[in-house]
Design a protein around this motif. Structure first.
Motif, PDB file in Angstrom:
ATOM      1  N   LEU A 202       0.084  -4.282   6.310  1.00 31.51           N
ATOM      2  CA  LEU A 202       0.407  -4.067   4.897  1.00 31.51           C
ATOM      3  C   LEU A 202       0.216  -2.634   4.422  1.00 31.51           C
TER       4      LEU A 202
ATOM      5  N   SER B 236      -6.823  -6.027   2.059  1.00 29.96           N
ATOM      6  CA  SER B 236      -5.441  -6.515   1.948  1.00 29.96           C
ATOM      7  C   SER B 236      -5.266  -7.731   2.841  1.00 29.96           C
ATOM      8  N   ASP B 237      -6.253  -8.593   2.867  1.00 31.64           N
ATOM      9  CA  ASP B 237      -6.242  -9.675   3.833  1.00 31.64           C
ATOM     10  C   ASP B 237      -7.128 -10.792   3.303  1.00 31.64           C
ATOM     11  N   SER B 238      -6.615 -12.012   3.338  1.00 31.50           N
ATOM     12  CA  SER B 238      -7.364 -13.114   2.724  1.00 31.50           C
ATOM     13  C   SER B 238      -8.692 -13.373   3.424  1.00 31.50           C
TER      14      SER B 238
ATOM     15  N   GLY C 221     -10.065 -10.938  -0.719  1.00 25.81           N
ATOM     16  CA  GLY C 221      -8.723 -10.496  -0.355  1.00 25.81           C
ATOM     17  C   GLY C 221      -7.842 -10.311  -1.575  1.00 25.81           C
ATOM     18  N   MET C 222      -6.971  -9.335  -1.499  1.00 24.71           N
ATOM     19  CA  MET C 222      -6.041  -9.065  -2.597  1.00 24.71           C
ATOM     20  C   MET C 222      -4.670  -8.720  -2.029  1.00 24.71           C
ATOM     21  N   GLY C 223      -3.682  -8.726  -2.908  1.00 27.92           N
ATOM     22  CA  GLY C 223      -2.334  -8.352  -2.507  1.00 27.92           C
ATOM     23  C   GLY C 223      -2.162  -6.839  -2.481  1.00 27.92           C
ATOM     24  N   SER C 224      -1.018  -6.414  -1.966  1.00 26.66           N
ATOM     25  CA  SER C 224      -0.766  -4.986  -1.760  1.00 26.66           C
ATOM     26  C   SER C 224      -0.803  -4.183  -3.058  1.00 26.66           C
ATOM     27  N   THR C 225      -0.285  -4.758  -4.140  1.00 24.64           N
ATOM     28  CA  THR C 225      -0.248  -4.016  -5.406  1.00 24.64           C
ATOM     29  C   THR C 225      -1.661  -3.764  -5.923  1.00 24.64           C
ATOM     30  N   ASP C 226      -2.522  -4.765  -5.840  1.00 23.72           N
ATOM     31  CA  ASP C 226      -3.914  -4.564  -6.254  1.00 23.72           C
ATOM     32  C   ASP C 226      -4.593  -3.490  -5.401  1.00 23.72           C
TER      33      ASP C 226
ATOM     34  N   LEU D 109      -3.374  -0.061  -6.420  1.00 26.24           N
ATOM     35  CA  LEU D 109      -4.017   0.361  -7.668  1.00 26.24           C
ATOM     36  C   LEU D 109      -5.460   0.802  -7.418  1.00 26.24           C
TER      37      LEU D 109
END
Lengths: 164, 410
Positions: free
Chosen positions: B37, B120-122, B136-141, B144
């Protein structure tokens, strides 16, 4: 008119976009074409902009892969209704500006293939003669969605939701 | 009012006392992303945020583990983009072969008690193995967080797991993790932290197994208090301790004295059976690896079962150590030789075949027994393949028999 695509419980992000279809693995492909490519190939082939997804509990569980949400955004999914959402998916969807509602009444009423009209500005979903009220979202979610996602939100306000 | 470990850690990060349900904006101590990612996160930073600079490059960590080494021109080019970015911005990068991000950050002591680590990984819940708040968070978070140094979080409620007793022979932390998925279910800890108590005696590798699988119950974080046997290696800050007054949303009690080996059955992690209920199921592939069960201790358990024996004919045993250090540990004491002599094959340390991209992708007819953490349809390859999840001991017993087997009956 938009079509309802109804799903069951615990739809994981591997069903939405398998890891093998990640942009990393297929840099020249449109990830939107991979939306439900194995779990629901007719969605991948025929879903139209504005169509809505309706699901039971725990929609979007599993991997944090934002490209699962990105695929639905590229397909211009109008909204997602579920009995509940997995945490990371919920956050990713808000971040990318996809409206999503925990809406038991709507989930129960809508069937796969129903034709509906979604009227988010007026908080309504219409099927034939029936009008359903959309549940009110938490304030932070409303704020992020009305900005069009978290990046436009942060660019507009210069801060995160809830930040002084 | 007392505080859970998450409330303590997020209060410290926020600089004020916070409770579950509060929203906080904090500066994470560590922001991890991997090769799968990071290329996309760089793109979001540049194209959507329109900036080139990372606020705190020293807090970022890149790991090359998801497709490592590269398997296509596309993945090779994407990795080179990440390498260039890391060099230009002076960001730490763990190269191909070093291992899985969640293992490496613990080995390198980048994840430590009381730290906030986002990834970037659950399976970033894994950092809870050393008492960190990992999520874990998504790419946009993540993009930011690179740009601003900050992220926002809702302070989670906590589900307390109280563990009693000790594992019997042939039973280990993976069986406990699967038993918890069985009891709590795939979304029973959604939005919550899972805190694991009664485990001061539990070694680090077992804590990593537990914390990595917290997300399989929907959890935002999974924290084993950094007390007991890991306390000397992972000292907790003075402000972090188990608070007897902490308020939990729910408590689940598990007694290890009557825990049997557990097996997760296709196609959901919480679809768990006792090994006796699925024993005899024919398999074609056994996979030992991942952030959940790819450490030296896991390889050692398998080697002790396979020593002097051969993998059943018609079965592949694929072993992917979680890191170069774990691989080396297995090499030094001969564990690796035992496995190779038994007929195992070895791949580069990293995520291996876990998400079906390389190093053992499953075909339609394959039935895999894996020590990984997810058995969703299509996860490891063909959606027609079937994936069972179990402990390294069950995996080794199964490799020996060619059918799912109980390690206690060998």
């Amino acid at each position: 008119m938009a079509r309802v695509w109804k799903f069951g419980a615990d739809i994981d992000t591997d069903q939405i976009v398998p890891g093998r279809y990640a942009p990393y693995m297929r840099p020249d492909a449109d990830v939107g074409e991979a939306a439900f490519i194995e779990a629901r190939p007719e969605f991948a082939k025929t879903a139209q902009p504005g169509d809505v997804i309706v699901a039971l509990e725990n929609f979007g569980c599993g991997s944090s892969r934002e490209y699962a949400v990105e695929a639905l955004r590229r397909r211009k999914v109008g909204a997602i209704f579920a009995l509940s959402f997995a945490r990371i998916f919920y956050r990713n969807a808000l971040n990318l500006g996809i409206p999503l509602f925990q809406a038991p009444e709507i989930v129960e009423a809508l069937q796969d293939g129903d034709e509906i009209t979604l009227d988010i500005p007026n908080g309504r979903l219409i099927r034939g003669e029936q009008v359903f009220q959309l549940p009110e979202l938490p304030k932070f979610a409303r704020d992020i969605l009305s900005a069009g996602g978290i990046i436009p939100y942060v660019r507009k306000y210069g801060r995160f939701p809830g930040e002084a | 009012m007392g505080q859970t470990l998450s409330e303590q850690i997020l209060s410290h990060a926020a600089g004020r006392t916070v409770r579950s349900g509060d929203f906080v904006v904090i500066e994470p101590d560590v922001v991890m992303s991997h090769d799968s990612l990071t290329p996309g996160i760089i793109k979001i930073l540049r194209q959507e945020l329109g900036i080139e600079k990372v606020k705190y490059p020293e807090r970022l960590v890149f790991s090359m583990d998801h497709v490592a080494p590269a398997s296509t021109v596309g993945t090779a080019d994407a990795q080179n983009l990440v390498r260039r970015f890391a060099q230009e911005h002076n960001i730490r990068l763990f190269e191909v072969g070093r291992g899985i991000c969640h293992q490496v950050l613990v080995e390198e002591k980048i994840a430590m008690p009381g730290k906030v680590v986002i990834g970037s990984d659950s399976h970033s819940t894994s950092y809870g193995a050393v008492g960190a708040f990992g999520t874990g968070m998504g790419s946009t978070d993540v993009a930011l967080a690179w740009a601003t140094g900050k992220t926002w979080l809702r302070v989670p409620e906590t589900l307390r797991v109280t563990v009693k007793g000790r594992f019997r022979i042939g039973v280990d932390a993976k069986d406990l993790a699967l038993k918890l998925c069985r009891e709590i279910t795939i979304d029973g800890a959604n939005y919550m932290t899972v805190e694991y108590h009664g485990l001061d005696w539990l070694p680090l590798s077992n804590r990593q197994t537990l914390a990595s699988m917290a997300v399989e119950m929907g959890a935002k974080a999974g924290i084993v208090p950094p007390t007991g046997v890991i306390a000397d290696d992972f000292p907790a800050p003075s402000w972090l301790s188990i608070d007897p007054e902490a308020v939990y949303a729910r408590t689940v009690v598990v007694n290890l004295n009557d825990l049997e080996p557990q097996v997760s059955v296709p196609h959901a992690v919480d679809n768990v059976a006792d090994v006796s209920d699925v024993a005899g199921t024919k398999v074609s592939v056994i996979f030992i690896g991942t952030c959940t069960n790819g450490r030296y201790e896991d390889l050692r358990i398998a080697a002790d079962i396979l020593r002097g024996k051969r993998v059943a004919s018609g079965v592949r045993l694929i072993i992917t150590p979680a890191s170069s250090r774990e691989l080396n540990r297995a090499a030094i004491d001969g564990t690796l030789s035992v496995l190779l002599e038994a007929g195992a094959t070895l791949t580069t340390p990293g995520c291996g075949m876990c998400m079906g991209r390389h190093q053992g992708t499953l075909g339609e007819e394959d039935v895999c027994l894996s020590t990984a953490n997810r058995n969703f349809k299509g996860r490891m390859g063909s959606p027609k393949a079937r994936i069972y999840l179990a402990s390294p001991a069950v995996a080794a017993a199964t490799a020996l028999k060619g059918v799912i087997a109980d390690p206690r009956e060998l």
